[in-house]
Design an enzyme around this catalytic site. Structure first.
Site, PDB file in Angstrom:
ATOM      1  N   ASP A   1     -11.501   2.131   3.512  1.00  0.00           N
ATOM      2  CA  ASP A   1     -11.897   0.731   3.338  1.00  0.00           C
ATOM      3  C   ASP A   1     -13.412   0.617   3.112  1.00  0.00           C
ATOM      4  O   ASP A   1     -13.899  -0.413   2.662  1.00  0.00           O
ATOM      5  CB  ASP A   1     -11.577  -0.076   4.613  1.00  0.00           C
ATOM      6  CG  ASP A   1     -10.221  -0.764   4.560  1.00  0.00           C
ATOM      7  OD1 ASP A   1      -9.826  -1.202   3.475  1.00  0.00           O
ATOM      8  OD2 ASP A   1      -9.588  -0.858   5.625  1.00  0.00           O
TER       9      ASP A   1
ATOM     10  N   GLN B   1      -5.201  -1.966   9.278  1.00  0.00           N
ATOM     11  CA  GLN B   1      -5.013  -3.283   8.662  1.00  0.00           C
ATOM     12  C   GLN B   1      -5.624  -4.376   9.539  1.00  0.00           C
ATOM     13  O   GLN B   1      -5.366  -4.436  10.739  1.00  0.00           O
ATOM     14  CB  GLN B   1      -3.509  -3.534   8.447  1.00  0.00           C
ATOM     15  CG  GLN B   1      -3.186  -4.775   7.652  1.00  0.00           C
ATOM     16  CD  GLN B   1      -3.659  -4.698   6.202  1.00  0.00           C
ATOM     17  OE1 GLN B   1      -3.679  -3.643   5.584  1.00  0.00           O
ATOM     18  NE2 GLN B   1      -4.037  -5.838   5.654  1.00  0.00           N
TER      19      GLN B   1
ATOM     20  N   LYS C   1       0.840  -1.213   0.000  1.00  0.00           N
ATOM     21  CA  LYS C   1       0.000   0.000   0.000  1.00  0.00           C
ATOM     22  C   LYS C   1       0.869   1.255   0.000  1.00  0.00           C
ATOM     23  O   LYS C   1       0.587   2.222  -0.712  1.00  0.00           O
ATOM     24  CB  LYS C   1      -0.934  -0.023   1.227  1.00  0.00           C
ATOM     25  CG  LYS C   1      -2.113  -0.970   1.035  1.00  0.00           C
ATOM     26  CD  LYS C   1      -2.823  -1.334   2.329  1.00  0.00           C
ATOM     27  CE  LYS C   1      -3.878  -2.401   2.014  1.00  0.00           C
ATOM     28  NZ  LYS C   1      -4.438  -3.050   3.185  1.00  0.00           N
TER      29      LYS C   1
HETATM   30  N1  GUN Z   1      -6.762  -7.224   5.554  1.00  0.00           N
HETATM   31  C1  GUN Z   1      -6.929  -7.947   4.433  1.00  0.00           C
HETATM   32  N2  GUN Z   1      -7.576  -7.220   3.503  1.00  0.00           N
HETATM   33  C2  GUN Z   1      -7.819  -6.012   4.057  1.00  0.00           C
HETATM   34  C3  GUN Z   1      -8.444  -4.833   3.585  1.00  0.00           C
HETATM   35  O1  GUN Z   1      -8.934  -4.744   2.457  1.00  0.00           O
HETATM   36  N3  GUN Z   1      -8.497  -3.797   4.453  1.00  0.00           N
HETATM   37  C4  GUN Z   1      -7.992  -3.876   5.706  1.00  0.00           C
HETATM   38  N4  GUN Z   1      -8.104  -2.807   6.492  1.00  0.00           N
HETATM   39  N5  GUN Z   1      -7.407  -4.967   6.178  1.00  0.00           N
HETATM   40  C5  GUN Z   1      -7.312  -6.021   5.346  1.00  0.00           C
END
Ligand code: GUN
Length: 286
Positions: free
Chosen positions: A118, A95, A51
């Site tokens: 998200d 996350q 990211k």
């Molecule tokens: N963990 C795995 N996929 C995601 C996601 O799309 N967003 C977040 N915040 N955590 C994750």
């Protein structure tokens, strides 16, 4: 059969996003993303690094807040509160999964819905339900963008989503419905899954079980989207769909990897940009 190339499509989206980021910077705003990671889950570490790299490639400012596994709920909520009030930060991503002593729902609720890149906050989930949204969960949004890139028609067609998670299955069903698909949402207790999936013109598999969707479960000419990323016995990344079998039936199909994954990543950038653009909108009273 045509491969739905997520890698190439994401690259195009990234170029567009980078241009829009430049335009926003000329107006004095640099989109900013805060990524919060608690503990040392190796998969989460990889996702977070990706990211940050994506942000850098598009000119988006990013900062990482890496907290130890023993962080308390209060400490995490205090950080989120500071980020909510930080004008340089337009997007906040915590996350997941969090260590088990932390209350995930409470943490997601604490994020300012306008910074919820998200789109996991119940406010944004509700907006998706009624079809009035700014921020969409990244995987379903990425899938819609991929379908659009290849000109896949949705209106009036049978869309079957397998998997009912809050992050993928449920919002995916809503987005297809908003585009006038006839949507069926299946799950682990669906009786005779194949009987349902064989109706699909567009099939989205998002369960996380290798080999779940075999060739005989797919209608001739269907569009097949495989969201899952399972590791098989040989350590290779595979989806829910038995690719070789499905490819013989499908008109379009996503590879794993290189299909949905890159599109999910790019949609986080899109959401961060959207959240930053909203600030300008708010300043000029739009
Ligand atoms: N963990 C795995 N996929 C995601 C996601 O799309 N967003 C977040 N915040 N955590 C994750």
């Amino acid at each position: 059969m045509t491969l739905l190339d997520g890698k190439q499509t994401a690259k195009k989206h990234k170029e567009r996003i980078a241009q829009e980021v430049c335009a926003l910077k000329e107006k004095g705003i640099t989109p900013g993303l805060a990524v919060v990671i608690v503990g040392d889950d190796p998969a989460s570490r990889v996702y977070v690094n990706n990211k940050k790299r994506d942000c850098a490639q598009c000119g988006v400012y990013s900062e990482e807040h890496a907290l130890p596994a023993e962080t308390t709920q209060e400490q995490l909520l205090a950080l989120i509160s500071r980020l909510n009030h930080n004008a340089d930060i337009h997007g906040i991503l915590v996350q997941l999964p969090l260590p088990s002593h932390l209350d995930e729902q409470d943490v997601l609720l604490a994020i300012d819905p306008q910074k919820d890149v998200d789109a996991f906050h119940p406010f944004n989930v509700g907006r998706i339900m009624i079809g009035d949204y700014d921020l969409l969960p990244c995987t379903p949004a990425g899938i819609m963008a991929l379908l659009d890139e290849y000109g896949v028609a949705i209106s009036g067609r049978e869309c079957v989503v397998v998997g009912r998670s809050n992050i993928v299955g449920k919002p995916q069903a809503m987005l297809l419905l908003h585009r006038h698909g006839t949507v069926t949402l299946c799950h682990s207790r669906t009786k005779d899954l194949g009987e349902v999936t064989r109706r699909a013109d567009i099939l989205v598999a998002a369960v996380g079980r290798e080999g779940l969707i075999t060739g005989d479960m797919i209608k001739e000419g269907a569009v097949v989207i495989d969201v899952a990323m399972n590791k098989n016995a040989a350590g290779k990344l595979v989806g829910d769909v038995v690719f070789e079998e499905a490819a013989e039936k499908a008109s379009f199909i996503t590879p794993v990897p290189g299909g949905v994954g890159p599109m999910t990543r790019v949609m986080l950038l899109r959401n961060t940009l959207t959240a930053a653009q909203k600030v300008i909108g708010a300043e000029v009273g739009n």
